[in-house]
Design a protein around this motif. Structure first.
Motif, PDB file in Angstrom:
ATOM      1  N   HIS A  84       9.676   6.377  10.015  1.00 34.69           N
ATOM      2  CA  HIS A  84       8.316   6.471  10.517  1.00 34.69           C
ATOM      3  C   HIS A  84       7.620   5.126  10.369  1.00 34.69           C
ATOM      4  O   HIS A  84       8.084   4.236   9.667  1.00 34.69           O
ATOM      5  N   ALA A  86       3.403   3.368  10.270  1.00 35.82           N
ATOM      6  CA  ALA A  86       1.988   3.673  10.032  1.00 35.82           C
ATOM      7  C   ALA A  86       1.181   2.930  11.078  1.00 35.82           C
ATOM      8  O   ALA A  86       1.034   1.708  11.008  1.00 35.82           O
ATOM      9  N   GLY A  90      -5.336   2.590  10.393  1.00 32.78           N
ATOM     10  CA  GLY A  90      -4.459   2.865   9.267  1.00 32.78           C
ATOM     11  C   GLY A  90      -5.199   3.107   7.969  1.00 32.78           C
ATOM     12  O   GLY A  90      -6.419   3.339   7.945  1.00 32.78           O
ATOM     13  N   ILE A  91      -4.463   3.035   6.890  1.00 35.59           N
ATOM     14  CA  ILE A  91      -4.999   3.306   5.558  1.00 35.59           C
ATOM     15  C   ILE A  91      -6.152   2.361   5.239  1.00 35.59           C
ATOM     16  O   ILE A  91      -6.076   1.161   5.496  1.00 35.59           O
ATOM     17  N   SER A 205       2.446  12.821  14.431  1.00 35.79           N
ATOM     18  CA  SER A 205       1.720  11.963  13.501  1.00 35.79           C
ATOM     19  C   SER A 205       0.925  12.777  12.492  1.00 35.79           C
ATOM     20  O   SER A 205       0.269  13.762  12.850  1.00 35.79           O
ATOM     21  N   ILE A 207      -2.057  12.265   9.549  1.00 31.50           N
ATOM     22  CA  ILE A 207      -3.087  11.352   9.060  1.00 31.50           C
ATOM     23  C   ILE A 207      -3.937  12.098   8.038  1.00 31.50           C
ATOM     24  O   ILE A 207      -4.561  13.117   8.368  1.00 31.50           O
ATOM     25  N   TRP A 217      -3.722   8.028   4.118  1.00 30.94           N
ATOM     26  CA  TRP A 217      -2.279   7.959   4.397  1.00 30.94           C
ATOM     27  C   TRP A 217      -2.069   8.243   5.876  1.00 30.94           C
ATOM     28  O   TRP A 217      -2.816   9.010   6.500  1.00 30.94           O
ATOM     29  N   ARG A 218      -1.052   7.586   6.411  1.00 37.48           N
ATOM     30  CA  ARG A 218      -0.683   7.833   7.808  1.00 37.48           C
ATOM     31  C   ARG A 218       0.822   7.648   7.960  1.00 37.48           C
ATOM     32  O   ARG A 218       1.412   6.698   7.423  1.00 37.48           O
ATOM     33  N   ALA A 219       1.446   8.553   8.718  1.00 36.00           N
ATOM     34  CA  ALA A 219       2.875   8.447   9.033  1.00 36.00           C
ATOM     35  C   ALA A 219       3.103   8.959  10.443  1.00 36.00           C
ATOM     36  O   ALA A 219       2.806  10.111  10.747  1.00 36.00           O
ATOM     37  N   ASP A 220       3.597   8.083  11.303  1.00 30.33           N
ATOM     38  CA  ASP A 220       3.913   8.441  12.695  1.00 30.33           C
ATOM     39  C   ASP A 220       5.421   8.572  12.804  1.00 30.33           C
ATOM     40  O   ASP A 220       6.142   7.584  12.824  1.00 30.33           O
ATOM     41  N   GLU A 243       3.255   7.007  -0.519  1.00 26.48           N
ATOM     42  CA  GLU A 243       2.582   6.034   0.332  1.00 26.48           C
ATOM     43  C   GLU A 243       1.058   6.157   0.376  1.00 26.48           C
ATOM     44  O   GLU A 243       0.384   5.220   0.832  1.00 26.48           O
ATOM     45  N   ARG A 244       0.506   7.253  -0.081  1.00 27.44           N
ATOM     46  CA  ARG A 244      -0.950   7.437   0.012  1.00 27.44           C
ATOM     47  C   ARG A 244      -1.675   6.453  -0.899  1.00 27.44           C
ATOM     48  O   ARG A 244      -1.150   6.000  -1.893  1.00 27.44           O
TER      49      ARG A 244
END
Length: 246
Positions: A84, A86, A90-91, A205, A207, A217-220, A243-244
């Protein structure tokens, strides 16, 4: 031999200086010439095809690299093992505000979750059964989701609200799913940059928006080349934990 006879032997047969006519080619000679010409054409054809193939591969690679740049940079597999990126916003960025029609009726706004941590799940929609399986998996792992500090889950897709409501009823799901038919919200979050349908649909995604309205946090997961449309909720939560940002 005398000098006069030597000179005579070097003179051309035609005293006017014209070259003698060429001897006619035999059928065998013509066939050899034809085969040589055909072989040369085949060689040039193979070379041309090879050059085109190389250029096509280079072109596809450049397009892929460009799309990776647009999708948020370097990909990671994190702790989940699912590739993935981000994307943006983003964050550390304020989450864009929105108000959309809900599958449960009425409208839902991001502001409704102020003071809570809400997980936005952008997904491809009615044609993507794995996306609905994803919602079902999140509901079945609700205790783990809550333990991860997520107060609410809201999904966003681009289909009409009435069709989403019917799909939710068929799948026996209760998670709010919001309709974004103009892709205005999807584009604000650039969630439509990670799907298999180009920018016409969202990808896959997640978010996380914190109580203060900032993205934590974000993961695509939906981008090329894997186009992941489902991952176990526990795997997603593993990436979230690693990752957060606070």
């Amino acid at each position: 031999m005398s000098k006069s006879s030597a000179k005579a032997s070097t003179r051309p047969a035609d005293k006017r200086g014209r070259k003698p006519p060429a001897r006619p080619r035999t059928p065998a000679a013509r066939e050899v010439e034809r085969l040589r010409g055909g072989s040369a054409r085949r060689r040039w054809t193979i070379i041309a095809v090879s050059v085109v193939a190389v250029l096509a591969v280079v072109g596809l690679y450049l397009v892929y690299q460009s799309s990776q740049g647009q999708q948020g940079g370097t990909a990671t597999s994190g702790g989940s093992g699912y590739r993935h990126v981000a994307g943006q916003p983003g964050i550390g960025t304020a989450a864009p505000a929105f108000t959309l029609a809900s599958s449960a009726g009425g409208q839902v706004s991001l502001a409704d979750f102020r003071g809570k941590s809400v997980l936005l799940y952008f997904q491809e929609g009615l044609s993507c059964q794995p996306c609905w399986d994803q919602i079902k998996d999140l509901e079945q792992n609700q205790a783990a989701v809550k333990s991860a500090g997520i107060d609410a889950v809201v999904s966003i897709t681009t289909d009409p609200a009435n069709l989403i409501a019917q799909k939710m009823a068929d799948e026996k799901l209760t998670t709010p799913v919001l309709s974004d038919p103009t892709l205005a919200v999807s584009r604000a979050y650039q969630a439509n940059s990670y799907g298999m349908m180009g920018d016409m649909r969202d990808g896959h995604s997640f978010i996380l928006v914190g109580p203060d309205g900032m993205i934590r946090w974000r993961a695509d997961y939906g981008g090329s080349p894997d186009y992941t449309m489902f991952l176990p909720a526990q795997k997603m939560l593993t990436d979230l934990a690693q990752e957060r940002k606070p």
